[in-house]
Design an enzyme around this catalytic site. Structure first.
Site, short mmCIF file in Angstrom:
data_model
loop_
_atom_site.label_atom_id
_atom_site.label_comp_id
_atom_site.label_asym_id
_atom_site.label_seq_id
_atom_site.Cartn_x
_atom_site.Cartn_y
_atom_site.Cartn_z
N HIS A 108 49.21 45.96 35.11
CA HIS A 108 49.14 45.86 36.57
C HIS A 108 49.82 47.07 37.21
CE1 HIS A 108 48.50 41.20 36.81
NE2 HIS A 108 47.38 41.87 36.61
N HIS B 178 36.84 35.42 35.39
CA HIS B 178 37.81 36.03 36.33
C HIS B 178 37.40 37.47 36.53
CE1 HIS B 178 41.43 37.30 38.22
NE2 HIS B 178 42.18 37.52 37.16
N GLU C 42 39.13 40.12 37.72
CA GLU C 42 40.09 41.22 37.62
C GLU C 42 39.64 42.21 36.55
OE1 GLU C 42 44.96 41.60 37.85
OE2 GLU C 42 44.03 39.73 37.21
N ASP D 266 40.78 43.92 34.15
CA ASP D 266 41.11 43.86 32.73
C ASP D 266 40.17 42.92 31.97
OD1 ASP D 266 42.58 42.07 34.42
OD2 ASP D 266 43.66 41.34 32.67
N HIS E 211 45.00 33.05 38.16
CA HIS E 211 45.94 33.36 39.22
C HIS E 211 45.29 34.11 40.37
CE1 HIS E 211 46.78 37.73 37.91
NE2 HIS E 211 45.87 37.26 37.11
N ASP F 59 43.13 33.67 32.09
CA ASP F 59 44.54 34.05 32.13
C ASP F 59 45.50 32.88 31.90
OD1 ASP F 59 44.47 36.80 32.40
OD2 ASP F 59 44.23 36.74 34.56
N TYR G 189 55.25 35.48 30.58
CA TYR G 189 53.96 35.54 31.27
C TYR G 189 53.93 34.52 32.42
CZ TYR G 189 48.80 35.92 31.49
OH TYR G 189 47.51 36.13 31.88
N HIS H 255 44.12 36.86 27.09
CA HIS H 255 45.14 37.80 26.61
C HIS H 255 45.91 37.14 25.48
CE1 HIS H 255 44.57 40.75 29.76
NE2 HIS H 255 44.86 39.89 30.71
#
Length: 396
Positions: free
Chosen positions: A23, A79, A81, A83, A145, A164, A192, A225
């Protein structure tokens, strides 16, 4: 490398051994990470998530070795995002008409990131996608998130693809929870949660309750992850229920920065007073100028109370302490107590500044704090020990 997760499910992601910051510069990844993508080959073929953009070329090339890309029937974007979605533009250049299943907010996020009008198929909780004898069931998980987040559950194999949630930044050649160091795994999981999911704890409790109400049997949790939960996957769900419920251990953490060591001496003497008053409490000290901020936040998450210290500088506080307070405000810690301390030469505003900002972060500030002029002498050190003992009693 690809490997079999279970039956017709393969892992086709990327292990990032070198990653040390995530991030941007917001999250430290001492043990690297992974970007987990999964290929399900039933009568229909579904790809769940991709990898971070810098590895897009490698990902698509490796995926093409695993399967003819034209055989992929569906892409699932749990998701948006980058990544997780970073390889989508390159992949969909090869198979442009393949439908992309995501939430309504997922469409907004993906279009905002990549400015493409792909073949989006919007899903909501309870929607099903047939792969033949098995189905994917979608469960929206907003703010776990991001607003677009969702889970996908594969019937028959009883696998939850949780994105996530339940993950951790942890690179390992052993990609299953029963094959890695358990202490390392737990440390990365709580870090995390503390740094990413803490502000969403009420939603974590609600969402886990909703998923449990679906009464779906659970054999495995495939995160996006870190490692895959195949041995008693309910254990990480139970941990999340604990962590989301105003979690605290019997720990007091002192966090400070110091200019000429006076505030450090105060911290050490206060800690001594705490230990003398309460032999059962765990006491930890961290110099914020020398401590990774995400590790510090994890210790705050564990604590029932914290003490924050800074000398007075330009009528304010040191930058490292101010930066931590900014992080703490966003994380919205609940049901924790706090106090402040610091040395000063001639003005001494730091302790009140710290107390006010701790209250603004949601902490219950239990006293007026302790401030001393210049370097503590023997009387000053005794004042610190007395303050520590009194603080321990206030938060017992």
């Amino acid at each position: 490398m690809a490997f079999t997760v279970k039956n017709n499910i393969s892992w086709v992601g990327k292990i990032d051994w070198e990653l040390r910051k995530f991030h941007g510069d917001e999250y430290s990844t001492h043990r690297g990470s992974s970007y987990n993508s999964y290929l399900i080959r039933e009568e229909k073929v579904a790809l769940i998530d991709t990898v971070w953009g810098p590895f897009a070329g490698e990902f698509v090339e490796n995926l093409a070795r695993e399967i003819d890309l034209r055989q992929i029937d569906y892409v699932i974007a749990n998701h948006a995002e980058s990544d997780h979605s970073g390889a989508l533009p390159l992949l969909l250049r090869e198979i442009p008409d393949v439908p992309v299943y995501c939430t309504k907010n997922g469409v907004k996020s993906l279009q905002g990131l990549y400015h493409r009008d792909w073949n989006f198929q919007v899903v909501k909780t309870g929607d099903r996608l047939s792969l033949g004898d098995k189905e994917l069931i979608f469960v929206e998980a907003p703010m776990l998130h991001w607003p677009d987040s969702m889970f996908s559950y594969l019937t028959g194999d009883e696998v939850l693809f949780s994105n996530d949630a339940f993950g951790q930044h942890y690179a390992s050649e052993f990609m299953f929870n029963d094959r890695v160091d358990q202490a390392e795994l737990l440390a990365e999981c709580i870090k995390y949660y503390a740094n990413i999911l803490t502000p969403f704890s009420p939603m974590v409790l609600r969402k886990i309750g909703e998923v449990l109400d679906l009464k779906l049997p659970l054999d495995m949790i495939c995160t996006s992850h870190g490692i895959i939960w195949r041995d008693n996957p309910a254990q990480i769900v139970e941990k999340y229920l604990q962590w989301a419920d105003n979690y605290q251990e019997n720990q007091i953490t002192l966090l400070y920065d110091t200019m000429w060591e006076s505030t450090r001496v105060m911290a050490e003497q206060i800690a001594q007073g705490i230990r003398q008053a309460d032999a059962q409490v765990t006491v930890k000290l961290y110099n914020l100028a020398k401590t990774d901020k995400n590790d510090a936040i994890t210790e705050i998450f564990r604590s029932k109370a914290i003490l924050l210290g800074s000398p007075t500088v330009n009528n304010g506080i040191l930058v490292s302490v101010a930066a931590l307070l900014e992080e703490m405000k966003g994380l919205k810690f609940r049901m924790k107590k706090a106090g402040a301390f610091g040395s000063y030469g001639w003005s001494g505003e730091a302790v009140k500044n710290l107390s006010d900002r701790l209250a603004d972060c949601g902490f219950a500030v239990v006293d007026q704090g302790l401030r001393l002029t210049w370097a503590p002498d023997e009387d000053g050190m005794q004042l610190c020990r007395t303050y520590g003992a009194e603080f321990a009693e206030r938060v017992r």
